[in-house]
Write a protein that holds these residues in place. Sequence first.
Motif, PDB file in Angstrom:
ATOM      1  N   GLU A  82       0.825  -1.205   0.000  1.00 31.51           N
ATOM      2  CA  GLU A  82       0.000   0.000   0.000  1.00 31.51           C
ATOM      3  C   GLU A  82       0.862   1.259   0.000  1.00 31.51           C
ATOM      4  OE1 GLU A  82      -2.673  -0.411   3.278  1.00 31.51           O
ATOM      5  OE2 GLU A  82      -3.709  -2.094   2.343  1.00 31.51           O
ATOM      6  N   MET A  83       1.926   1.266   0.794  1.00 29.39           N
ATOM      7  CA  MET A  83       2.817   2.427   0.817  1.00 29.39           C
ATOM      8  C   MET A  83       3.510   2.600  -0.526  1.00 29.39           C
ATOM      9  SD  MET A  83       4.578   2.474   4.561  1.00 29.39           S
ATOM     10  CE  MET A  83       5.625   3.823   4.093  1.00 29.39           C
ATOM     11  N   GLY A  84       3.961   1.509  -1.124  1.00 29.18           N
ATOM     12  CA  GLY A  84       4.632   1.580  -2.416  1.00 29.18           C
ATOM     13  C   GLY A  84       3.703   2.101  -3.496  1.00 29.18           C
ATOM     14  N   SER A  85       2.467   1.660  -3.474  1.00 31.56           N
ATOM     15  CA  SER A  85       1.486   2.119  -4.456  1.00 31.56           C
ATOM     16  C   SER A  85       1.241   3.620  -4.310  1.00 31.56           C
ATOM     17  CB  SER A  85       0.181   1.347  -4.262  1.00 31.56           C
ATOM     18  OG  SER A  85      -0.810   1.818  -5.124  1.00 31.56           O
ATOM     19  N   PHE A  86       1.068   4.084  -3.085  1.00 31.68           N
ATOM     20  CA  PHE A  86       0.855   5.515  -2.853  1.00 31.68           C
ATOM     21  C   PHE A  86       2.113   6.307  -3.189  1.00 31.68           C
ATOM     22  CE2 PHE A  86       0.912   9.324  -0.164  1.00 31.68           C
ATOM     23  CZ  PHE A  86      -0.261   9.925  -0.588  1.00 31.68           C
ATOM     24  N   PHE A  87       3.274   5.810  -2.775  1.00 29.60           N
ATOM     25  CA  PHE A  87       4.550   6.496  -3.018  1.00 29.60           C
ATOM     26  C   PHE A  87       4.757   6.720  -4.514  1.00 29.60           C
ATOM     27  CE2 PHE A  87       9.130   6.545  -3.781  1.00 29.60           C
ATOM     28  CZ  PHE A  87       9.555   7.499  -2.859  1.00 29.60           C
ATOM     29  N   ALA A  88       4.406   5.720  -5.316  1.00 28.76           N
ATOM     30  CA  ALA A  88       4.611   5.809  -6.769  1.00 28.76           C
ATOM     31  C   ALA A  88       3.719   6.847  -7.434  1.00 28.76           C
ATOM     32  CB  ALA A  88       4.377   4.439  -7.405  1.00 28.76           C
ATOM     33  N   SER A  89       2.587   7.151  -6.819  1.00 24.01           N
ATOM     34  CA  SER A  89       1.641   8.054  -7.475  1.00 24.01           C
ATOM     35  C   SER A  89       1.403   9.359  -6.723  1.00 24.01           C
ATOM     36  CB  SER A  89       0.302   7.338  -7.658  1.00 24.01           C
ATOM     37  OG  SER A  89      -0.242   7.004  -6.398  1.00 24.01           O
ATOM     38  N   LYS A  90       2.088   9.571  -5.596  1.00 27.55           N
ATOM     39  CA  LYS A  90       1.809  10.771  -4.799  1.00 27.55           C
ATOM     40  C   LYS A  90       2.378  12.024  -5.443  1.00 27.55           C
ATOM     41  CE  LYS A  90       5.687  10.720  -1.533  1.00 27.55           C
ATOM     42  NZ  LYS A  90       5.979  11.908  -0.768  1.00 27.55           N
ATOM     43  N   SER A  91       1.731  13.129  -5.168  1.00 22.54           N
ATOM     44  CA  SER A  91       2.218  14.422  -5.642  1.00 22.54           C
ATOM     45  C   SER A  91       3.276  14.936  -4.659  1.00 22.54           C
ATOM     46  CB  SER A  91       1.055  15.413  -5.734  1.00 22.54           C
ATOM     47  OG  SER A  91       0.625  15.776  -4.434  1.00 22.54           O
ATOM     48  N   PRO A  92       4.063  15.924  -5.052  1.00 20.03           N
ATOM     49  CA  PRO A  92       5.096  16.455  -4.150  1.00 20.03           C
ATOM     50  C   PRO A  92       4.536  17.022  -2.843  1.00 20.03           C
ATOM     51  CG  PRO A  92       5.492  17.192  -6.392  1.00 20.03           C
ATOM     52  CD  PRO A  92       4.147  16.524  -6.382  1.00 20.03           C
ATOM     53  N   GLU A  93       3.270  17.455  -2.849  1.00 20.30           N
ATOM     54  CA  GLU A  93       2.665  18.007  -1.634  1.00 20.30           C
ATOM     55  C   GLU A  93       2.231  16.937  -0.644  1.00 20.30           C
ATOM     56  OE1 GLU A  93       1.088  18.783  -4.782  1.00 20.30           O
ATOM     57  OE2 GLU A  93       2.637  20.295  -5.035  1.00 20.30           O
ATOM     58  N   GLN A  94       2.009  15.724  -1.123  1.00 20.00           N
ATOM     59  CA  GLN A  94       1.550  14.652  -0.249  1.00 20.00           C
ATOM     60  C   GLN A  94       2.727  14.057   0.500  1.00 20.00           C
ATOM     61  OE1 GLN A  94      -0.422  12.486  -3.466  1.00 20.00           O
ATOM     62  NE2 GLN A  94      -2.344  12.741  -2.350  1.00 20.00           N
ATOM     63  N   ARG A  95       2.485  13.642   1.750  1.00 21.73           N
ATOM     64  CA  ARG A  95       3.536  13.094   2.597  1.00 21.73           C
ATOM     65  C   ARG A  95       3.112  11.752   3.172  1.00 21.73           C
ATOM     66  NH1 ARG A  95       6.224  16.250   0.278  1.00 21.73           N
ATOM     67  NH2 ARG A  95       6.922  18.254   1.024  1.00 21.73           N
ATOM     68  N   ILE A  96       4.100  10.908   3.417  1.00 24.49           N
ATOM     69  CA  ILE A  96       3.871   9.636   4.110  1.00 24.49           C
ATOM     70  C   ILE A  96       4.540   9.755   5.467  1.00 24.49           C
ATOM     71  CG2 ILE A  96       4.323   7.154   4.159  1.00 24.49           C
ATOM     72  CD1 ILE A  96       4.400   7.243   1.077  1.00 24.49           C
ATOM     73  N   ILE A  97       3.731   9.594   6.518  1.00 27.08           N
ATOM     74  CA  ILE A  97       4.249   9.628   7.886  1.00 27.08           C
ATOM     75  C   ILE A  97       4.117   8.221   8.451  1.00 27.08           C
ATOM     76  CG2 ILE A  97       4.004  10.586  10.196  1.00 27.08           C
ATOM     77  CD1 ILE A  97       2.686  13.038   8.885  1.00 27.08           C
ATOM     78  N   GLY A  98       5.241   7.641   8.827  1.00 27.56           N
ATOM     79  CA  GLY A  98       5.240   6.327   9.458  1.00 27.56           C
ATOM     80  C   GLY A  98       5.245   6.482  10.963  1.00 27.56           C
ATOM     81  N   ILE A  99       4.666   5.524  11.662  1.00 35.12           N
ATOM     82  CA  ILE A  99       4.709   5.541  13.125  1.00 35.12           C
ATOM     83  C   ILE A  99       5.289   4.230  13.612  1.00 35.12           C
ATOM     84  CG2 ILE A  99       2.293   4.822  13.281  1.00 35.12           C
ATOM     85  CD1 ILE A  99       2.214   6.396  15.972  1.00 35.12           C
ATOM     86  N   ARG A 100       6.237   4.338  14.507  1.00 34.70           N
ATOM     87  CA  ARG A 100       6.866   3.145  15.088  1.00 34.70           C
ATOM     88  C   ARG A 100       6.875   3.319  16.592  1.00 34.70           C
ATOM     89  NH1 ARG A 100       9.368  -1.776  14.519  1.00 34.70           N
ATOM     90  NH2 ARG A 100      11.077  -2.014  15.954  1.00 34.70           N
ATOM     91  N   THR A 101       6.072   2.521  17.277  1.00 33.70           N
ATOM     92  CA  THR A 101       5.999   2.601  18.736  1.00 33.70           C
ATOM     93  C   THR A 101       6.728   1.446  19.405  1.00 33.70           C
ATOM     94  OG1 THR A 101       3.869   1.438  18.740  1.00 33.70           O
ATOM     95  CG2 THR A 101       3.809   3.854  18.668  1.00 33.70           C
ATOM     96  N   ASP A 102       7.176   0.490  18.629  1.00 33.44           N
ATOM     97  CA  ASP A 102       7.932  -0.656  19.149  1.00 33.44           C
ATOM     98  C   ASP A 102       9.416  -0.287  19.080  1.00 33.44           C
ATOM     99  OD1 ASP A 102       9.220  -3.054  19.634  1.00 33.44           O
ATOM    100  OD2 ASP A 102       7.951  -4.219  18.292  1.00 33.44           O
ATOM    101  N   PHE A 103      10.090  -0.263  20.203  1.00 35.23           N
ATOM    102  CA  PHE A 103      11.467   0.211  20.230  1.00 35.23           C
ATOM    103  C   PHE A 103      12.509  -0.901  20.105  1.00 35.23           C
ATOM    104  CE2 PHE A 103       9.014   3.585  22.160  1.00 35.23           C
ATOM    105  CZ  PHE A 103       9.454   4.651  21.403  1.00 35.23           C
ATOM    106  N   ARG A 104      12.050  -2.125  19.812  1.00 42.93           N
ATOM    107  CA  ARG A 104      13.023  -3.198  19.573  1.00 42.93           C
ATOM    108  C   ARG A 104      13.770  -2.929  18.278  1.00 42.93           C
ATOM    109  NH1 ARG A 104       9.025  -8.154  19.905  1.00 42.93           N
ATOM    110  NH2 ARG A 104       7.776  -6.588  18.851  1.00 42.93           N
ATOM    111  N   ARG A 105      14.941  -3.539  18.142  1.00 37.88           N
ATOM    112  CA  ARG A 105      15.740  -3.377  16.923  1.00 37.88           C
ATOM    113  C   ARG A 105      14.929  -3.837  15.718  1.00 37.88           C
ATOM    114  NH1 ARG A 105      19.667  -6.172  13.804  1.00 37.88           N
ATOM    115  NH2 ARG A 105      21.101  -4.674  12.893  1.00 37.88           N
ATOM    116  N   ALA A 106      15.056  -3.110  14.627  1.00 34.68           N
ATOM    117  CA  ALA A 106      14.321  -3.443  13.406  1.00 34.68           C
ATOM    118  C   ALA A 106      15.199  -3.146  12.206  1.00 34.68           C
ATOM    119  CB  ALA A 106      13.039  -2.626  13.318  1.00 34.68           C
TER     120      ALA A 106
END
Length: 64
Positions: free
Chosen positions: A7-31
């Motif tokens: 879903e993120m890849g699909s949106f990223f490929a078609s988003k305009s420069p004004e649109q932003r993707i904000i990720g949230i990570r609340t799990d602090f384990r190594r990733a």
Amino acid sequence: MGGTAWEMGSFFASKSPEQRIIGIRTDFRRAGESEGAVLNATIECSCDRIVRSREEVLARISPD
């Protein structure tokens, strides 16, 4: 995570420069694949910003 990455890849490929993707990570384990990675590289590199709490998400999306 596969659905999220698609879903993120699909949106990223078609988003305009004004649109932003904000990720949230609340799990602090190594990733991710490398030391200091916050998320899987595919998702981390698609995000314009990665936040650590709901409050930070709300602060980022609220108009100033």
